[in-house]
Scaffold this motif. Sequence first.
Motif, PDB file in Angstrom:
ATOM      1  N   SER A 248      -9.559   6.086  -3.222  1.00  0.00           N
ATOM      2  CA  SER A 248     -10.574   5.136  -2.846  1.00  0.00           C
ATOM      3  C   SER A 248     -10.234   3.734  -2.564  1.00  0.00           C
ATOM      4  CB  SER A 248     -11.718   5.039  -3.596  1.00  0.00           C
ATOM      5  OG  SER A 248     -11.471   4.522  -4.893  1.00  0.00           O
ATOM      6  N   SER A 249     -10.757   2.909  -1.675  1.00  0.00           N
ATOM      7  CA  SER A 249     -10.472   1.443  -1.553  1.00  0.00           C
ATOM      8  C   SER A 249     -10.694   0.637  -3.053  1.00  0.00           C
ATOM      9  CB  SER A 249     -11.085   0.667  -0.503  1.00  0.00           C
ATOM     10  OG  SER A 249     -12.407   0.943  -0.594  1.00  0.00           O
TER      11      SER A 249
ATOM     12  N   TYR B 112      -9.559   7.683   1.040  1.00  0.00           N
ATOM     13  CA  TYR B 112      -8.500   8.166   1.978  1.00  0.00           C
ATOM     14  C   TYR B 112      -7.673   9.555   1.724  1.00  0.00           C
ATOM     15  CZ  TYR B 112      -9.553   3.184   3.482  1.00  0.00           C
ATOM     16  OH  TYR B 112     -10.101   2.162   3.724  1.00  0.00           O
TER      17      TYR B 112
ATOM     18  N   ILE C 116      -9.009  -4.252   1.775  1.00  0.00           N
ATOM     19  CA  ILE C 116      -8.308  -3.086   1.793  1.00  0.00           C
ATOM     20  C   ILE C 116      -8.678  -2.306   3.016  1.00  0.00           C
ATOM     21  CG2 ILE C 116      -7.409  -1.035   0.938  1.00  0.00           C
ATOM     22  CD1 ILE C 116      -7.019  -2.349  -1.772  1.00  0.00           C
ATOM     23  N   ARG C 117      -9.902  -2.076   2.886  1.00  0.00           N
ATOM     24  CA  ARG C 117     -10.750  -1.602   4.054  1.00  0.00           C
ATOM     25  C   ARG C 117     -10.427  -2.309   5.446  1.00  0.00           C
ATOM     26  NH1 ARG C 117     -14.472  -0.666   0.064  1.00  0.00           N
ATOM     27  NH2 ARG C 117     -16.015  -2.404   0.903  1.00  0.00           N
TER      28      ARG C 117
ATOM     29  N   PRO D  50     -11.030  -4.459  -2.497  1.00  0.00           N
ATOM     30  CA  PRO D  50     -11.397  -3.237  -1.837  1.00  0.00           C
ATOM     31  C   PRO D  50     -11.891  -3.883  -0.344  1.00  0.00           C
ATOM     32  CG  PRO D  50     -12.532  -3.084  -4.116  1.00  0.00           C
ATOM     33  CD  PRO D  50     -11.914  -4.790  -3.793  1.00  0.00           C
TER      34      PRO D  50
ATOM     35  N   TYR E  83       0.621  -1.139   0.012  1.00  0.00           N
ATOM     36  CA  TYR E  83       0.196   0.114  -0.038  1.00  0.00           C
ATOM     37  C   TYR E  83       0.890   1.293   0.116  1.00  0.00           C
ATOM     38  CZ  TYR E  83      -3.723  -3.151   1.683  1.00  0.00           C
ATOM     39  OH  TYR E  83      -4.696  -4.368   1.868  1.00  0.00           O
TER      40      TYR E  83
END
Lengths: 207, 207
Positions: free
Chosen positions: B33-34, B65, B48-49, B45, B17
């Motif tokens: 965004s994710s 983010y 990731i969140r 996604p 990331y």
Amino acid sequence: MKTPKISEAVVRRLPVYLRFLNELSRRSVQMVSSQDLGQKLDLNPAQIRKDLAYFGEFGKKGIGYDVAYLIEKIRQILKLDQTIPVALVGAGNLGRALCNYNAYLKDNMKIVAVFDSSPDKIGIQMNNLTVLPMTALGESIKEHKVRIGIITVPAFEAQLVANQFVEAGVEAILNFAPVIIKVPTEIRVHHADFTTELMSLAYYLDH
Amino acid sequence: MKTPKISEAVVRRLPVYLRFLNELSRRSVQMVSSQDLGQKLDLNPAQIRKDLAYFGEFGKKGIGYDVAYLIEKIRQILKLDQTIPVALVGAGNLGRALCNYNAYLKDNMKIVAVFDSSPDKIGIQMNNLTVLPMTALGESIKEHKVRIGIITVPAFEAQLVANQFVEAGVEAILNFAPVIIKVPTEIRVHHADFTTELMSLAYYLDH
């Protein structure tokens, strides 16, 4: 053997098991327990049993796994029993280091062609391979039926090389350049970036 | 910030990331965004969140983010805001390639000393570092307060180098030699073996 779809984490652990099993085999060790595997590989034995159980019941309770049989099965699952020619672009220090690893690449996975765009590099020998110009890439990849491409060029050239690999018909790419490359979704890319390895080690300091 | 214990898989994804976020930052992108992260990094996604939510609520629904804030947070979590001097043993092609990566190692993590046992290598320059003899390792590691050691020697020498690193007080080792090394349990070892990366790619061929 028809294998179920397995998670990426398991796919990444299997080669680690295989490396250790090959080491045991060289030392003529015939059986190994999940405890021994776990201790040596810093993994939970229950995790190892779970990973291997994906593919059927290889182990015998209280005895462990037959090393030769497990090697054969993991090679089958990873499909290392097929021929996988590999090409590399970027004949710098890292490219040379990887070509020298060819000796460790048993099985049918080998670097069969090396390319570079720099006139200084073209024509030099790297572990029995002659560095070819980028103009030869398309034809050479078809000729050798190359399936995996390795990128060891500087970051700013990596996307261009990836495009050429994809156009030439490569199915997967191992990218060592410290940059994210874009490829069509059917092409698998793994990033091998030692800086991310170093960063994840940092987390474990003081723990 | 007190961080909860996070899984190894998450620790390995955070630098990925971070690499992409740094790239966005260089391109002056302020929000992500994710979905964008997921698409670019080939991750779900939702995953990731979930990974990022470990550390608090960084994201804003429908907006995403803040890139600069997320970079700062991930660096904190990975503890890249501390100084982490690194030493490398093995001044061959791979060692030289890694020293050249030093330019990419922003933050406070840098290779500060390089060693080799071969008289041919001692005294040569590698990206502003002079290759030192192994006899200088203990003292140099203490002097530079080295915390991570990188091993880029051939397989048969790797264990010996690991022992010397441990004796000199290194806390973690990144091992590029294609062999499993034994260290005390308090020392963290990551294996960076490109053959295992290649093998896990093989699995995805024909998939």
